[in-house]
Design a protein around this motif. Structure first.
Motif, PDB file in Angstrom:
ATOM      1  N   LEU A 102      16.208  -4.914 -15.547  1.00  0.00           N
ATOM      2  CA  LEU A 102      15.255  -5.583 -14.619  1.00  0.00           C
ATOM      3  C   LEU A 102      15.712  -5.520 -13.235  1.00  0.00           C
ATOM      4  O   LEU A 102      15.101  -5.126 -12.086  1.00  0.00           O
ATOM      5  CB  LEU A 102      14.921  -6.892 -15.063  1.00  0.00           C
ATOM      6  CG  LEU A 102      14.015  -7.085 -16.348  1.00  0.00           C
ATOM      7  CD1 LEU A 102      13.701  -8.526 -16.529  1.00  0.00           C
ATOM      8  CD2 LEU A 102      12.750  -6.388 -15.796  1.00  0.00           C
ATOM      9  N   PHE A 162      14.308  -3.372 -10.187  1.00  0.00           N
ATOM     10  CA  PHE A 162      13.628  -3.835  -9.037  1.00  0.00           C
ATOM     11  C   PHE A 162      14.384  -3.117  -7.800  1.00  0.00           C
ATOM     12  O   PHE A 162      13.784  -3.024  -6.517  1.00  0.00           O
ATOM     13  CB  PHE A 162      14.179  -5.273  -9.153  1.00  0.00           C
ATOM     14  CG  PHE A 162      14.027  -6.042  -7.761  1.00  0.00           C
ATOM     15  CD1 PHE A 162      12.640  -6.380  -7.324  1.00  0.00           C
ATOM     16  CD2 PHE A 162      14.962  -6.373  -6.762  1.00  0.00           C
ATOM     17  CE1 PHE A 162      12.399  -6.950  -6.094  1.00  0.00           C
ATOM     18  CE2 PHE A 162      14.745  -6.996  -5.711  1.00  0.00           C
ATOM     19  CZ  PHE A 162      13.315  -7.326  -5.295  1.00  0.00           C
ATOM     20  N   THR A 168      12.519   0.043  -6.723  1.00  0.00           N
ATOM     21  CA  THR A 168      11.155  -0.224  -6.450  1.00  0.00           C
ATOM     22  C   THR A 168      10.993  -0.594  -4.946  1.00  0.00           C
ATOM     23  O   THR A 168      10.473  -0.148  -4.169  1.00  0.00           O
ATOM     24  CB  THR A 168      10.701  -1.382  -7.376  1.00  0.00           C
ATOM     25  OG1 THR A 168      10.959  -1.265  -8.631  1.00  0.00           O
ATOM     26  CG2 THR A 168       9.190  -1.249  -7.018  1.00  0.00           C
ATOM     27  N   PHE A 169      12.217  -1.396  -4.599  1.00  0.00           N
ATOM     28  CA  PHE A 169      12.444  -2.222  -3.284  1.00  0.00           C
ATOM     29  C   PHE A 169      12.558  -0.944  -2.292  1.00  0.00           C
ATOM     30  O   PHE A 169      12.439  -1.006  -1.234  1.00  0.00           O
ATOM     31  CB  PHE A 169      13.433  -3.054  -3.207  1.00  0.00           C
ATOM     32  CG  PHE A 169      13.730  -3.599  -2.055  1.00  0.00           C
ATOM     33  CD1 PHE A 169      12.782  -4.233  -1.110  1.00  0.00           C
ATOM     34  CD2 PHE A 169      14.925  -3.704  -1.493  1.00  0.00           C
ATOM     35  CE1 PHE A 169      13.010  -4.957   0.216  1.00  0.00           C
ATOM     36  CE2 PHE A 169      15.181  -4.076   0.067  1.00  0.00           C
ATOM     37  CZ  PHE A 169      14.158  -4.366   0.700  1.00  0.00           C
ATOM     38  N   ALA A 176       9.802   1.010  -1.795  1.00  0.00           N
ATOM     39  CA  ALA A 176       8.652   0.410  -0.805  1.00  0.00           C
ATOM     40  C   ALA A 176       8.983   0.344   0.304  1.00  0.00           C
ATOM     41  O   ALA A 176       8.359   0.561   1.412  1.00  0.00           O
ATOM     42  CB  ALA A 176       8.441  -0.983  -1.220  1.00  0.00           C
ATOM     43  N   LYS A 177      10.448   0.276   0.778  1.00  0.00           N
ATOM     44  CA  LYS A 177      10.908   0.287   2.177  1.00  0.00           C
ATOM     45  C   LYS A 177      10.588   1.642   2.880  1.00  0.00           C
ATOM     46  O   LYS A 177      10.289   1.768   3.907  1.00  0.00           O
ATOM     47  CB  LYS A 177      12.233  -0.180   2.193  1.00  0.00           C
ATOM     48  CG  LYS A 177      12.533  -1.299   3.124  1.00  0.00           C
ATOM     49  CD  LYS A 177      13.535  -2.074   3.113  1.00  0.00           C
ATOM     50  CE  LYS A 177      14.898  -0.915   3.553  1.00  0.00           C
ATOM     51  NZ  LYS A 177      16.238  -1.523   3.622  1.00  0.00           N
ATOM     52  N   SER A 188       8.417   4.032   1.872  1.00  0.00           N
ATOM     53  CA  SER A 188       7.129   4.114   2.218  1.00  0.00           C
ATOM     54  C   SER A 188       6.480   3.585   3.319  1.00  0.00           C
ATOM     55  O   SER A 188       5.882   4.064   3.815  1.00  0.00           O
ATOM     56  CB  SER A 188       6.406   3.987   0.980  1.00  0.00           C
ATOM     57  OG  SER A 188       6.381   2.444   0.983  1.00  0.00           O
ATOM     58  N   GLU A 189       7.212   2.454   3.764  1.00  0.00           N
ATOM     59  CA  GLU A 189       6.896   1.957   5.110  1.00  0.00           C
ATOM     60  C   GLU A 189       7.278   2.651   6.163  1.00  0.00           C
ATOM     61  O   GLU A 189       6.619   2.942   7.113  1.00  0.00           O
ATOM     62  CB  GLU A 189       7.287   0.461   5.103  1.00  0.00           C
ATOM     63  CG  GLU A 189       6.739  -0.441   5.873  1.00  0.00           C
ATOM     64  CD  GLU A 189       7.011  -1.777   5.883  1.00  0.00           C
ATOM     65  OE1 GLU A 189       8.364  -2.164   5.876  1.00  0.00           O
ATOM     66  OE2 GLU A 189       6.291  -3.106   5.513  1.00  0.00           O
ATOM     67  N   GLU A 228       0.461   5.821  10.833  1.00  0.00           N
ATOM     68  CA  GLU A 228      -0.076   4.640   9.949  1.00  0.00           C
ATOM     69  C   GLU A 228      -1.372   4.893   9.576  1.00  0.00           C
ATOM     70  O   GLU A 228      -1.746   4.329   8.304  1.00  0.00           O
ATOM     71  CB  GLU A 228       0.171   3.125  10.662  1.00  0.00           C
ATOM     72  CG  GLU A 228       1.542   2.776  10.895  1.00  0.00           C
ATOM     73  CD  GLU A 228       1.767   1.408  11.448  1.00  0.00           C
ATOM     74  OE1 GLU A 228       1.063   0.609  10.902  1.00  0.00           O
ATOM     75  OE2 GLU A 228       2.557   1.073  12.417  1.00  0.00           O
ATOM     76  N   ARG A 267      -2.303   4.765   5.597  1.00  0.00           N
ATOM     77  CA  ARG A 267      -3.157   3.784   5.012  1.00  0.00           C
ATOM     78  C   ARG A 267      -4.558   4.272   4.256  1.00  0.00           C
ATOM     79  O   ARG A 267      -4.839   3.801   3.155  1.00  0.00           O
ATOM     80  CB  ARG A 267      -3.764   2.667   6.169  1.00  0.00           C
ATOM     81  CG  ARG A 267      -4.342   1.380   5.904  1.00  0.00           C
ATOM     82  CD  ARG A 267      -4.802   0.579   6.984  1.00  0.00           C
ATOM     83  NE  ARG A 267      -5.679   1.106   7.655  1.00  0.00           N
ATOM     84  CZ  ARG A 267      -7.083   1.225   6.950  1.00  0.00           C
ATOM     85  NH1 ARG A 267      -7.327   0.677   5.927  1.00  0.00           N
ATOM     86  NH2 ARG A 267      -7.983   1.868   7.711  1.00  0.00           N
ATOM     87  N   THR A 272      -3.459   5.399   0.751  1.00  0.00           N
ATOM     88  CA  THR A 272      -3.507   4.381  -0.151  1.00  0.00           C
ATOM     89  C   THR A 272      -4.771   3.758  -0.601  1.00  0.00           C
ATOM     90  O   THR A 272      -4.842   3.285  -1.556  1.00  0.00           O
ATOM     91  CB  THR A 272      -2.308   3.163   0.290  1.00  0.00           C
ATOM     92  OG1 THR A 272      -2.767   2.681   1.588  1.00  0.00           O
ATOM     93  CG2 THR A 272      -1.025   3.659   0.296  1.00  0.00           C
ATOM     94  N   ASN A 273      -5.365   3.726   0.501  1.00  0.00           N
ATOM     95  CA  ASN A 273      -6.728   3.114   0.205  1.00  0.00           C
ATOM     96  C   ASN A 273      -7.518   3.717  -0.899  1.00  0.00           C
ATOM     97  O   ASN A 273      -8.055   3.152  -1.949  1.00  0.00           O
ATOM     98  CB  ASN A 273      -7.728   2.913   1.456  1.00  0.00           C
ATOM     99  CG  ASN A 273      -8.525   1.748   1.453  1.00  0.00           C
ATOM    100  OD1 ASN A 273      -8.063   0.643   1.503  1.00  0.00           O
ATOM    101  ND2 ASN A 273      -9.901   1.854   1.631  1.00  0.00           N
ATOM    102  N   ASN A 320      -5.859   3.085  -4.331  1.00  0.00           N
ATOM    103  CA  ASN A 320      -6.038   1.895  -4.831  1.00  0.00           C
ATOM    104  C   ASN A 320      -7.784   1.762  -5.651  1.00  0.00           C
ATOM    105  O   ASN A 320      -7.907   1.330  -6.576  1.00  0.00           O
ATOM    106  CB  ASN A 320      -5.885   0.790  -3.806  1.00  0.00           C
ATOM    107  CG  ASN A 320      -4.446   0.403  -3.953  1.00  0.00           C
ATOM    108  OD1 ASN A 320      -4.091  -0.097  -4.994  1.00  0.00           O
ATOM    109  ND2 ASN A 320      -3.951   0.423  -2.668  1.00  0.00           N
ATOM    110  N   LEU A 351      -7.474   3.605  -8.453  1.00  0.00           N
ATOM    111  CA  LEU A 351      -6.907   2.544  -9.699  1.00  0.00           C
ATOM    112  C   LEU A 351      -7.888   1.645 -10.106  1.00  0.00           C
ATOM    113  O   LEU A 351      -7.830   1.242 -11.457  1.00  0.00           O
ATOM    114  CB  LEU A 351      -5.702   1.912  -9.024  1.00  0.00           C
ATOM    115  CG  LEU A 351      -4.306   3.137  -9.126  1.00  0.00           C
ATOM    116  CD1 LEU A 351      -3.424   2.128  -8.402  1.00  0.00           C
ATOM    117  CD2 LEU A 351      -3.927   3.492 -10.284  1.00  0.00           C
TER     118      LEU A 351
END
Ligand code: HEM
Ligand SMILES: [Cu+2]
Ligand SMILES: [Cu+2]
Lengths: 346, 607
Positions: free
Chosen positions: A10, A14, A17-18, A21-22, A24-25, A33, A37, A40-41, A44, A47
């Protein structure tokens, strides 16, 4: 060791993933941006649609897997009514469920952000609002109507000819008392309870009605004959739960409660019907009553009148157990007089 | 600080003290670390204190559920690590029954009261009421601070009860007497229950202090032009939540006090005719009524479930409108249904008591009132759906959690229609069906509202964003997990499996869900892990998150986005802005959004 492994995995998952995530920012900042954005919109929104479809399949699959394990036919006449009510409600709520969930996810997908569209300024519409106030109100009124109709049938007074059984819960067992031949339960008082003196329910021995009352740890009832349970508790709140009969009633110390029902099938018939040679009716405690709550089990045997009579006759009144010195013959004559008295009381 | 400046209609009187705070976060010379972060009277800081304490409690409450799910999913397996941590409570690596019941009791109490009441209302009422009404702080910042510290004391007492030698309370979060009154009948009903009751009493005090403050702030301290009908729905929801709490918590407190008396002073409010087999003793108490407690408990208990859900409803309404770029549909109907729910919430409590021997006629009245409450609930759902319809939806993590909320609220609300019908409730009462119902509609749904709020207002709270990729993962795993855990649980309930059973192996008719229970446990562990990831994201982003550079990052109309990015105590540096319109002019007259502070233009259409 195994636990440690799971935690390690786990933690590792984690961390990855973190990092993603970082990153991707940062990537978003580099690529612009706004563009990131929008992407991802779209993901989602897609999904959400997938979730709807997977969810609907899941609902179907879950039902296929589990429907064989629930309910079965109700084993009492009152239980049939409860099942009918359940299916009516299932139909009504099922329709609402599918309509609203599909609309929710479909709208979310369909009206995802797009440069082509402008949101529609639509603050209110009285007609629509009245429609969807009135329709649920009507549907619910119908459900309340049916529900209360059955409710009164089930909780109304038991028929005159119902047999009576007293059920007493205590940590963590059930005890049953039958009124004996006189058909009347003798009085009891909780301060007289003394298991060591063979008086587990606190019967008052100077009450003659108590002489023939039978106390036992298994409930026997007669098929197609209404039975009224008089329910009490010695210590904390318990609950008489009879899932197959769809019945339930709390056992409250100091406040007796009642419930009645008419069993439809003998235990033996249920064994045949279900094809399960070990089938038994079980009585479960349904109100948290302490550490043994989950194991507070009773067995209910439904049988024919003859079988029942035979069984009852073979049992000795609790009075005998509490008064071993007295020979059975002595109580016999006294009992017949009581029977007359009992009949007069009716 | 002086509050005169906050009074409605007099925004121009601003004390110098307040104006000094600016965007660069200059420490005011009078503020020390203690007054700024610990005994702060700034509503924003108090909100954060509630949130962070709530998070700590959520970790504890969630961890407890993982522990007892281990027992339910793997009843035959041993986990030596549990014995290492919990000693005799997990002898041989297996959770003992007393421990199991203590765990579920604490899990319920903690999540219902400490997380979803204090953590949710406490956070968002404190943060949003002054900011969205246009006030510099609460009506009484001092009582507000006390509200948090009473909550903190309640937390300390509750935590301490976990360490007493006879264990914490273990009579369920409802703590029905006589079980909760008799130490001889239940280990957890020894000192553990006294501590539980004391903690809850402190909690009630906290909640009353907070609630009175929220109500008076909303009624008296709105900025110029902010009529009640221009308030965002978050504020309306928090307003009704506070009213529910103020009117029903005292009843719970009285119930608890009587229980304390029965436990310690020999009174017989709830006790009658009791023979305790462990000691072989008949108790002297006669004439009490165990059912009385249930009435007192559920007179709060039912409103409590709405205390938990209403703030989430408000948050979801706001987030959905902002991110659909559309007004909330049927604003007045939304307020009206909140009002109807509030009234009805007081009139349905006995639906938790259909099988206690309640008079059947009385029962039927409660059936009627209970099912009536589904009407305003339905209106809300339809209005949310219509808000999405023909919107232009941006899927921020907050939006997704709001959509998830609506989905869960539908699912859980519909099972309420089964339970509210006493006929069906005879079969379903106290089974796993109830557990599934209230977890979906109250537990998970309210959490979703709370998450939506945190993702949406995090920029306002900390001047930084939460990482949204982690946010999306958080949402999708939690959403799928919530349904995987609780949807199949309804079937167990329909099969009659009673709740609060830790082992079904002794039951012929119930012992057939082994595989299902394994699956549920595995999913719970994954979902719990993802919540930890969220918490990591939360704390990491407070310090390292992407900085907010725009005063109004979501393009929202409400007043909190007119404050500086990092507002100081007093919120606005200059005058409090005046309000000219309702909070939901999104997509009006071809404009994406029109803040509440903008005067109505000439010839502008009226909504
Ligand atoms: C359509 C609306 C709803 C109806 C008709 C409804 C009905 C009921 C009924 C009748 C029960 C008692 C069942 C029993 O114990 O046998 C119950 C339990 C419960 N409900 Fe609901 N409910 C509704 C919505 C909600 C909402 C919105 C929440 C929370 C936000 C909620 C939370 C709970 C909780 C926590 C319990 C269990 C309490 C316990 O025994 O531990 N319900 N519901
Ligand atoms: Cu029990
Ligand atoms: Cu309720």
């Amino acid at each position: 060791m195994q636990t440690f492994f799971v935690i390690l995995i786990l933690a590792f998952g984690f961390l990855i993933t973190f990092q993603i995530a970082k990153t991707s920012e940062y990537v978003a900042v580099l690529r612009g941006e706004e563009k990131a954005r929008k992407q991802t919109n779209r993901i989602n929104a897609f999904l959400l649609l997938i979730f709807l479809i997977a969810g609907l399949i899941g609902v179907y699959y879950c039902n296929e897997r589990l429907k064989g394990k629930i309910l079965g036919e109700a084993a009492s006449i009152q239980g049939e009514k409860i099942d009918t009510m359940l299916y009516i409600t299932l139909a009504v709520t099922g329709i609402v469920f599918f309509i609203t969930q599909i609309l929710l996810f479909w709208f979310a997908f369909k009206y995802q952000e797009s440069d082509q569209r402008k949101a529609y300024y639509f603050p209110h519409n009285n007609k629509l609002e009245i429609i969807w106030t009135v329709i649920p109100a009507i549907a619910l009124t119908a459900l309340v109507g049916f529900g209360i109709y059955y409710w009164f049938k089930i909780t109304g007074d038991a028929p005159q000819d119902a047999m009576q059984v007293e059920v007493t819960g205590s940590q963590f067992k059930w005890e049953f008392r039958y009124p004996g031949k006189d058909g009347i339960f003798g009085k009891k008082y909780y301060k007289q309870i003394d298991p060591e003196k063979n008086n587990p329910l606190g019967q008052l021995w100077d009450d003659p009605y108590n002489r023939d009352d039978i106390v036992i740890n298994e409930m026997h009832i007669v098929v197609n004959k209404p039975v009224k349970l008089i329910i009490g508790s010695k210590d904390v709140i318990h609950d008489v739960g009879l899932a197959q009969f769809r019945m339930k009633m709390d056992a409250v110390p100091g406040t007796p409660t009642t419930m009645w029902f008419t069993p439809k099938y003998t235990t033996r018939q249920m064994i045949e019907k279900s094809g399960d040679p070990d089938f038994v009716y079980e009585l479960s405690c349904d109100q948290l009553c302490g550490k043994g709550h989950y194991s507070m089990r009773g067995v209910v045997i439904v049988e024919t009148q003859e079988e029942f009579d035979r069984w009852l006759i073979s049992k000795q009144p609790q009075y005998m157990a509490a008064h071993p010195a007295q020979a059975p013959q002595k109580t016999q004559p006294a009992d017949t007089t009581k029977r007359v008295a009992a009949n007069m009381n009716k | 600080m002086s509050n005169d400046s906050n009074l409605h209609g007099k925004p121009e009187i601003v004390t110098g003290h307040e104006v000094h705070h600016d965007e660069h976060h200059v420490h005011h010379h009078k503020e020390t670390f203690i007054t700024k972060y610990v005994f702060s009277q700034d509503h924003k800081t108090i909100g954060k204190q509630f949130l962070i304490t709530g998070i700590a409690w959520a970790i504890i409450g969630g961890l407890f559920s993982v522990l007892f799910r281990l027992q339910l999913g793997f009843p035959d397996q041993t986990f030596p690590i549990l014995e290492t941590f919990f000693g005799r409570y997990a002898k041989g690596g297996q959770i003992q029954p007393e421990f199991y019941y203590a765990l579920i009791t604490m899990h319920g109490t903690v999540l219902v009261f400490f997380v979803l009441t204090a953590g949710l209302s406490g956070t968002f009422a404190n943060l949003l009421i002054p900011l969205q009404c246009g006030a510099r702080d609460m009506a009484s910042p001092f009582l507000n601070m006390l509200s948090y510290w009473f909550f903190f004391m309640a937390s300390v007492v509750m935590v301490s009860s976990l360490f007493v030698s006879t264990g914490p309370a273990s009579g369920g979060w409802t703590s029905y007497p006589p079980l909760s009154a008799l130490g001889d009948a239940n280990q957890g009903s020894k000192i553990g229950t006294d501590l539980w009751l004391i903690a809850m009493a402190l909690f009630v005090v906290s909640s009353l202090l907070g609630g009175l403050n929220y109500i008076s702030t909303i009624l008296n301290m709105r900025t110029k032009g902010m009529s009640m009908t221009r308030l965002p729905l978050t504020i309306w929801a928090l307003f009704f939540t506070a009213i529910l709490g103020v009117l029903s918590f005292p009843v719970l407190l009285s119930g608890f006090i009587l229980l304390l008396f029965d436990r310690n002073l020999g009174t017989s409010f709830y006790l009658s005719d009791i023979f305790v087999s462990q000691t072989g003793q008949a108790l002297p108490n006669e004439g009490g009524s165990a059912i009385l407690y249930q009435h007192l408990f559920w007179f709060l208990g039912h409103p409590e479930v709405y205390i938990i859900i209403l703030p989430s409803m408000g948050i979801v309404s706001e987030v959905l409108a902002v991110n659909s770029r559309k007004p909330i549909f049927g604003y007045m109907a939304m307020v009206g249904s909140l009002f109807a729910i509030t009234i009805l919430a007081f009139l349905v409590w006995a639906h938790h008591m259909f099988v206690t021997g309640l008079n059947p006629f009385l029962g039927s009245i409660f059936v009627l009132l209970t099912l009536l409450i589904a009407v305003p609930s339905a209106i809300k759902v339809f209005n949310w759906l219509t808000t999405l319809w023909r919107g232009n939806i941006r899927f921020t993590p907050a939006t997704l959690f709001s959509i998830g909320f609506v989905s869960l609220f539908i699912s859980g609300g519909l099972t309420g229609v089964f339970l509210g019908n006493s006929t069906i409730d005879i079969h379903l009462h106290d089974t796993k069906f109830i557990v599934a119902h209230f977890h979906i509609v109250m537990g998970v749904a309210s959490f979703f509202g709370m998450f939506a709020g945190v993702y949406h207002w995090f920029p306002k709270m900390f001047g930084r964003y939460l990482n949204s990729t982690l946010g999306f993962i958080h949402f999708w795993v939690t959403m799928a997990g919530a349904y995987l855990i609780f949807w199949p649980m309804h079937y167990e309930g329909l099969a009659g499996v009673p709740r609060r059973y830790l082992d079904l192996s002794g039951w012929h008719n119930f012992n057939k869900f082994g595989e299902l229970n394994k699956m549920i446990t595995v999913v719970s562990i994954i979902v719990f892990a993802v919540q930890l990831m969220f918490i990591f994201n939360f704390f990491y982003s407070i310090f390292k998150g992407r900085k907010v550079r725009h005063q109004n990052p979501w393009g929202a109309n409400t007043l909190e986005w007119t404050t500086p990015i990092r507002p100081g105590h007093g919120n606005w540096t200059g005058e409090i802005p005046e309000v000219h319109r309702w909070a939901y002019d999104y997509g009006k007259d071809g404009r994406e959004f029109i803040p509440q502070t903008e005067p109505i233009g000439k010839g502008e259409g009226h909504h």
